[in-house]
Scaffold this motif. Structure first.
Motif, PDB file in Angstrom:
ATOM      1  N   ALA A 165       0.811  -1.219   0.000  1.00 18.76           N
ATOM      2  CA  ALA A 165       0.000   0.000   0.000  1.00 18.76           C
ATOM      3  C   ALA A 165       0.839   1.262   0.000  1.00 18.76           C
ATOM      4  CB  ALA A 165      -0.928  -0.003   1.219  1.00 18.76           C
ATOM      5  N   ASP A 166       2.033   1.179   0.600  1.00 18.02           N
ATOM      6  CA  ASP A 166       2.878   2.365   0.714  1.00 18.02           C
ATOM      7  C   ASP A 166       4.337   1.966   0.502  1.00 18.02           C
ATOM      8  OD1 ASP A 166       4.225   4.664   1.300  1.00 18.02           O
ATOM      9  OD2 ASP A 166       3.406   4.915   3.324  1.00 18.02           O
ATOM     10  N   PRO A 167       4.832   2.108  -0.715  1.00 15.39           N
ATOM     11  CA  PRO A 167       6.224   1.726  -0.995  1.00 15.39           C
ATOM     12  C   PRO A 167       7.247   2.480  -0.158  1.00 15.39           C
ATOM     13  CG  PRO A 167       4.979   2.018  -3.028  1.00 15.39           C
ATOM     14  CD  PRO A 167       4.110   2.528  -1.929  1.00 15.39           C
ATOM     15  N   ALA A 168       6.868   3.626   0.396  1.00 12.72           N
ATOM     16  CA  ALA A 168       7.807   4.413   1.193  1.00 12.72           C
ATOM     17  C   ALA A 168       7.663   4.183   2.698  1.00 12.72           C
ATOM     18  CB  ALA A 168       7.616   5.895   0.893  1.00 12.72           C
ATOM     19  N   ALA A 169       6.752   3.319   3.117  1.00 18.15           N
ATOM     20  CA  ALA A 169       6.504   3.120   4.544  1.00 18.15           C
ATOM     21  C   ALA A 169       7.755   2.620   5.256  1.00 18.15           C
ATOM     22  CB  ALA A 169       5.366   2.125   4.739  1.00 18.15           C
ATOM     23  N   GLU A 170       7.950   3.086   6.468  1.00 22.35           N
ATOM     24  CA  GLU A 170       9.055   2.606   7.305  1.00 22.35           C
ATOM     25  C   GLU A 170       8.574   1.387   8.086  1.00 22.35           C
ATOM     26  OE1 GLU A 170      11.756   4.120  11.068  1.00 22.35           O
ATOM     27  OE2 GLU A 170      10.947   5.619   9.672  1.00 22.35           O
ATOM     28  N   ILE A 171       9.321   0.315   8.010  1.00 23.63           N
ATOM     29  CA  ILE A 171       8.899  -0.953   8.604  1.00 23.63           C
ATOM     30  C   ILE A 171       9.940  -1.450   9.587  1.00 23.63           C
ATOM     31  CG2 ILE A 171       8.625  -3.427   8.074  1.00 23.63           C
ATOM     32  CD1 ILE A 171       7.026  -2.605   5.620  1.00 23.63           C
ATOM     33  N   ALA A 172       9.444  -1.937  10.721  1.00 20.07           N
ATOM     34  CA  ALA A 172      10.270  -2.634  11.707  1.00 20.07           C
ATOM     35  C   ALA A 172       9.806  -4.093  11.702  1.00 20.07           C
ATOM     36  CB  ALA A 172      10.111  -2.009  13.093  1.00 20.07           C
ATOM     37  N   LEU A 173      10.608  -4.967  11.149  1.00 17.11           N
ATOM     38  CA  LEU A 173      10.210  -6.361  11.015  1.00 17.11           C
ATOM     39  C   LEU A 173      10.286  -7.058  12.371  1.00 17.11           C
ATOM     40  CD1 LEU A 173       9.466  -8.934   9.507  1.00 17.11           C
ATOM     41  CD2 LEU A 173      11.891  -9.167   8.863  1.00 17.11           C
ATOM     42  N   THR A 174       9.135  -7.369  12.947  1.00 19.21           N
ATOM     43  CA  THR A 174       9.082  -8.060  14.231  1.00 19.21           C
ATOM     44  C   THR A 174       9.588  -9.483  14.059  1.00 19.21           C
ATOM     45  OG1 THR A 174       7.202  -6.710  14.912  1.00 19.21           O
ATOM     46  CG2 THR A 174       7.561  -8.780  16.108  1.00 19.21           C
ATOM     47  N   TRP A 175      10.525  -9.879  14.960  1.00 19.97           N
ATOM     48  CA  TRP A 175      11.137 -11.206  14.820  1.00 19.97           C
ATOM     49  C   TRP A 175      11.226 -11.889  16.179  1.00 19.97           C
ATOM     50  CZ3 TRP A 175      10.909 -13.443  10.495  1.00 19.97           C
ATOM     51  CH2 TRP A 175      11.609 -14.621  10.241  1.00 19.97           C
ATOM     52  N   LYS A 176      10.702 -13.137  16.245  1.00 21.80           N
ATOM     53  CA  LYS A 176      10.597 -13.864  17.509  1.00 21.80           C
ATOM     54  C   LYS A 176      11.367 -15.182  17.499  1.00 21.80           C
ATOM     55  CE  LYS A 176       5.811 -12.196  17.753  1.00 21.80           C
ATOM     56  NZ  LYS A 176       4.393 -12.611  17.898  1.00 21.80           N
ATOM     57  N   ARG A 177      12.145 -15.425  16.452  1.00 26.40           N
ATOM     58  CA  ARG A 177      12.812 -16.716  16.298  1.00 26.40           C
ATOM     59  C   ARG A 177      14.323 -16.564  16.419  1.00 26.40           C
ATOM     60  NH1 ARG A 177       9.712 -18.140  10.634  1.00 26.40           N
ATOM     61  NH2 ARG A 177       7.581 -17.745  11.385  1.00 26.40           N
ATOM     62  N   THR A 178      14.963 -17.682  16.744  1.00 25.10           N
ATOM     63  CA  THR A 178      16.422 -17.644  16.848  1.00 25.10           C
ATOM     64  C   THR A 178      17.075 -17.561  15.467  1.00 25.10           C
ATOM     65  OG1 THR A 178      16.424 -20.054  16.945  1.00 25.10           O
ATOM     66  CG2 THR A 178      16.509 -18.873  19.033  1.00 25.10           C
ATOM     67  N   GLY A 179      16.465 -18.166  14.458  1.00 25.95           N
ATOM     68  CA  GLY A 179      17.003 -18.064  13.110  1.00 25.95           C
ATOM     69  C   GLY A 179      16.791 -16.675  12.537  1.00 25.95           C
ATOM     70  N   ARG A 180      17.666 -16.261  11.642  1.00 21.96           N
ATOM     71  CA  ARG A 180      17.551 -14.923  11.071  1.00 21.96           C
ATOM     72  C   ARG A 180      16.427 -14.868  10.043  1.00 21.96           C
ATOM     73  NH1 ARG A 180      20.453 -13.744   6.312  1.00 21.96           N
ATOM     74  NH2 ARG A 180      20.939 -11.695   7.169  1.00 21.96           N
ATOM     75  N   PRO A 181      15.875 -13.694   9.783  1.00 18.57           N
ATOM     76  CA  PRO A 181      14.823 -13.565   8.760  1.00 18.57           C
ATOM     77  C   PRO A 181      15.319 -14.029   7.396  1.00 18.57           C
ATOM     78  CG  PRO A 181      14.996 -11.556  10.069  1.00 18.57           C
ATOM     79  CD  PRO A 181      16.164 -12.400  10.438  1.00 18.57           C
ATOM     80  N   ARG A 182      14.418 -14.626   6.632  1.00 18.84           N
ATOM     81  CA  ARG A 182      14.775 -15.105   5.293  1.00 18.84           C
ATOM     82  C   ARG A 182      15.163 -13.933   4.391  1.00 18.84           C
ATOM     83  NH1 ARG A 182       9.804 -16.889   5.999  1.00 18.84           N
ATOM     84  NH2 ARG A 182       9.060 -15.726   4.191  1.00 18.84           N
ATOM     85  N   PRO A 183      16.192 -14.108   3.586  1.00 16.74           N
ATOM     86  CA  PRO A 183      16.567 -13.041   2.652  1.00 16.74           C
ATOM     87  C   PRO A 183      15.410 -12.614   1.752  1.00 16.74           C
ATOM     88  CG  PRO A 183      18.319 -14.656   2.786  1.00 16.74           C
ATOM     89  CD  PRO A 183      17.159 -15.221   3.555  1.00 16.74           C
ATOM     90  N   SER A 184      14.563 -13.562   1.347  1.00 16.98           N
ATOM     91  CA  SER A 184      13.443 -13.218   0.476  1.00 16.98           C
ATOM     92  C   SER A 184      12.437 -12.309   1.189  1.00 16.98           C
ATOM     93  CB  SER A 184      12.739 -14.489  -0.013  1.00 16.98           C
ATOM     94  OG  SER A 184      12.260 -15.249   1.080  1.00 16.98           O
TER      95      SER A 184
END
Length: 230
Positions: free
Chosen positions: A139-158
């Protein structure tokens, strides 16, 4: 050392009921740089500020927010659950972190529309369910996002490529020096939630996080020192 953003979790919940206008005002008075709040959608499509799917814990009603119109919700809570529009007006002196706790794209789209209508795009950013954050990004290509992460593994590159977050927003126990340094090397800032002890606040600052979310905003402010201009 980079300045650390002090984020008030649902306002100032030890002094005023969470996710209310009074709680937001208390957090701002205590020196918050940003206020985090949760958004859900009423049956008639109004984004309102409440973490839980029902009113039971905070308001003593078993009704689900998604089954109520905005008018009925106001009646059941004495107007205590603010609309997102009202919350954005109340938090105008600082930044607002909109947490989208459920995957529903409709809620995310309504939140983006409300921020736009309030002229708050430049001071609003988003965290929450990755599915909801996908809708925000669309909806907003310029939106600032903080990716919430709850796992020990790192977020997927994709996922990182799709969402293009500014922040990696970790549960605080997952934050290590390696996590912070790797994120910095890849161009991300690290935020940590939800941190209420002075000892943990100091540890995270020493590790290099650049945002901390807390239920005890006055305590965090004391650890970090006065806010700019404060």
């Amino acid at each position: 050392m980079a300045r650390v953003t002090a984020v008030a979790h649902r306002g100032d919940p030890y002094l005023a009921r969470e996710n209310t206008l009074a709680s937001f005002a208390s957090a701002i008075a205590a020196g918050a740089d940003a206020v985090e709040l949760d958004v859900r959608l009423t049956a008639d499509g109004v984004p309102v500020v409440l973490h839980d799917p029902t009113l039971e814990r905070l308001w003593g009603r078993r009704a689900a927010v998604g089954d109520l119109t905005a008018d009925r919700l106001a009646a059941l809570t004495g107007g205590g659950v603010p609309t997102l529009a009202a919350a954005l007006a109340a938090t105008a002196p600082v930044r607002t972190l909109i947490d989208l706790p459920e995957r529903a794209p409709a809620t995310a789209l309504a939140a983006v529309a409300a921020a736009r209508a309030a002229g708050a795009d430049s001071r609003v950013y988003y965290c929450g369910d990755p599915g909801a954050l996908r809708a925000v990004r669309a909806a907003d290509p310029a939106a600032e996002i903080a990716l919430t992460w709850k796992r020990t593994g790192r977020p997927r590159p994709s996922l990182l490529a799709e969402l293009r977050p500014r922040w990696l927003n970790y549960r605080f126990g997952l934050v290590t020096r390696e996590v912070v340094e790797r994120a910095a090397a890849e161009g991300y800032e690290v935020a940590a939630w939800t941190v209420d002890s002075r000892r943990t606040m100091r540890r995270l600052v020493a590790l290099g996080v650049t945002a901390i979310t807390t239920n005890r905003i006055a305590t965090l402010r004391a650890v970090l020192g006065p806010a700019p201009g404060g």
